[in-house]
Design a protein around this motif. Structure first.
Motif, PDB file in Angstrom:
ATOM      1  N   ARG A   1       0.829  -1.207   0.000  1.00  0.00           N
ATOM      2  CA  ARG A   1       0.000   0.000   0.000  1.00  0.00           C
ATOM      3  C   ARG A   1       0.866   1.261   0.000  1.00  0.00           C
ATOM      4  N   ASP A   2       1.893   1.274   0.845  1.00  0.00           N
ATOM      5  CA  ASP A   2       2.765   2.447   0.916  1.00  0.00           C
ATOM      6  C   ASP A   2       3.507   2.675  -0.396  1.00  0.00           C
ATOM      7  N   GLU A   3       3.986   1.592  -1.003  1.00  0.00           N
ATOM      8  CA  GLU A   3       4.672   1.738  -2.291  1.00  0.00           C
ATOM      9  C   GLU A   3       3.695   2.191  -3.370  1.00  0.00           C
ATOM     10  N   LEU A   4       2.470   1.688  -3.333  1.00  0.00           N
ATOM     11  CA  LEU A   4       1.451   2.100  -4.288  1.00  0.00           C
ATOM     12  C   LEU A   4       1.143   3.592  -4.147  1.00  0.00           C
ATOM     13  N   ILE A   5       1.057   4.062  -2.930  1.00  0.00           N
ATOM     14  CA  ILE A   5       0.826   5.488  -2.692  1.00  0.00           C
ATOM     15  C   ILE A   5       1.953   6.310  -3.310  1.00  0.00           C
ATOM     16  N   GLU A   6       3.184   5.857  -3.151  1.00  0.00           N
ATOM     17  CA  GLU A   6       4.329   6.564  -3.720  1.00  0.00           C
ATOM     18  C   GLU A   6       4.286   6.544  -5.252  1.00  0.00           C
TER      19      GLU A   6
ATOM     20  N   ARG B   1       4.030   9.871  -7.634  1.00  0.00           N
ATOM     21  CA  ARG B   1       4.975  10.177  -8.710  1.00  0.00           C
ATOM     22  C   ARG B   1       4.265  10.356 -10.051  1.00  0.00           C
ATOM     23  N   LEU B   2       3.256   9.521 -10.308  1.00  0.00           N
ATOM     24  CA  LEU B   2       2.503   9.659 -11.559  1.00  0.00           C
ATOM     25  C   LEU B   2       1.728  10.975 -11.588  1.00  0.00           C
ATOM     26  N   GLU B   3       1.107  11.332 -10.470  1.00  0.00           N
ATOM     27  CA  GLU B   3       0.332  12.567 -10.417  1.00  0.00           C
ATOM     28  C   GLU B   3       1.225  13.805 -10.520  1.00  0.00           C
ATOM     29  N   ALA B   4       2.454  13.705 -10.014  1.00  0.00           N
ATOM     30  CA  ALA B   4       3.379  14.840 -10.046  1.00  0.00           C
ATOM     31  C   ALA B   4       3.838  15.132 -11.467  1.00  0.00           C
ATOM     32  N   GLY B   5       3.845  14.122 -12.323  1.00  0.00           N
ATOM     33  CA  GLY B   5       4.288  14.298 -13.706  1.00  0.00           C
ATOM     34  C   GLY B   5       5.790  14.461 -13.785  1.00  0.00           C
ATOM     35  N   GLY B   6       6.245  14.928 -14.930  1.00  0.00           N
ATOM     36  CA  GLY B   6       7.667  15.157 -15.110  1.00  0.00           C
ATOM     37  C   GLY B   6       8.472  13.909 -15.410  1.00  0.00           C
ATOM     38  N   THR B   7       7.794  12.786 -15.649  1.00  0.00           N
ATOM     39  CA  THR B   7       8.509  11.563 -15.994  1.00  0.00           C
ATOM     40  C   THR B   7       8.338  11.292 -17.482  1.00  0.00           C
ATOM     41  N   SER B   8       9.275  10.538 -18.010  1.00  0.00           N
ATOM     42  CA  SER B   8       9.194  10.174 -19.424  1.00  0.00           C
ATOM     43  C   SER B   8       8.040   9.195 -19.628  1.00  0.00           C
ATOM     44  N   LEU B   9       7.661   9.013 -20.862  1.00  0.00           N
ATOM     45  CA  LEU B   9       6.600   8.067 -21.169  1.00  0.00           C
ATOM     46  C   LEU B   9       6.982   6.669 -20.691  1.00  0.00           C
TER      47      LEU B   9
ATOM     48  N   ALA C   1       6.240   2.272 -16.807  1.00  0.00           N
ATOM     49  CA  ALA C   1       6.819   1.364 -15.802  1.00  0.00           C
ATOM     50  C   ALA C   1       6.159   1.593 -14.440  1.00  0.00           C
ATOM     51  N   LEU C   2       5.938   2.850 -14.080  1.00  0.00           N
ATOM     52  CA  LEU C   2       5.264   3.158 -12.816  1.00  0.00           C
ATOM     53  C   LEU C   2       3.833   2.626 -12.827  1.00  0.00           C
ATOM     54  N   TRP C   3       3.143   2.813 -13.932  1.00  0.00           N
ATOM     55  CA  TRP C   3       1.763   2.318 -14.057  1.00  0.00           C
ATOM     56  C   TRP C   3       1.734   0.797 -13.870  1.00  0.00           C
ATOM     57  N   GLU C   4       2.638   0.096 -14.549  1.00  0.00           N
ATOM     58  CA  GLU C   4       2.687  -1.365 -14.435  1.00  0.00           C
ATOM     59  C   GLU C   4       2.986  -1.790 -12.999  1.00  0.00           C
TER      60      GLU C   4
END
Length: 85
Positions: free
Chosen positions: A23-28, A32-40, A45-48
């Protein structure tokens, strides 16, 4: 993307995660996904990873629900036996 070997080792590692850890890792991951600024590629990879963590959490919750249902059924059966006997 992710190779089958990497996916297999991740799945094996997920089996050892407790509910709170997953749960804690999922929250993180969500943060990170909501913050944006990551490559596609990183976003995918985060989504998966988030999907896998959600499955781990779901398995833990389903297991807890099954244990509660079993305990409640046992209690109900004992009460019925006491009232009929």
């Amino acid at each position: 993307m992710t190779s089958n070997t990497a996916a297999g080792s991740t799945a094996a590692a997920d089996e050892t995660l407790g509910y709170e850890q997953a749960r804690d890792e999922l929250i993180e991951v969500v943060r990170r996904l909501e913050a944006g600024g990551t490559s596609l590629e990183e976003s995918l990879a985060l989504w998966e990873r988030g999907e896998e963590l959600a499955k781990v959490c779901r398995r833990w919750l389903e297991g807890a629900r099954a244990r509660l249902d079993a305990a409640l059924a046992e209690e109900e059966a004992e009460e019925e036996a006491e009232s009929s006997g």
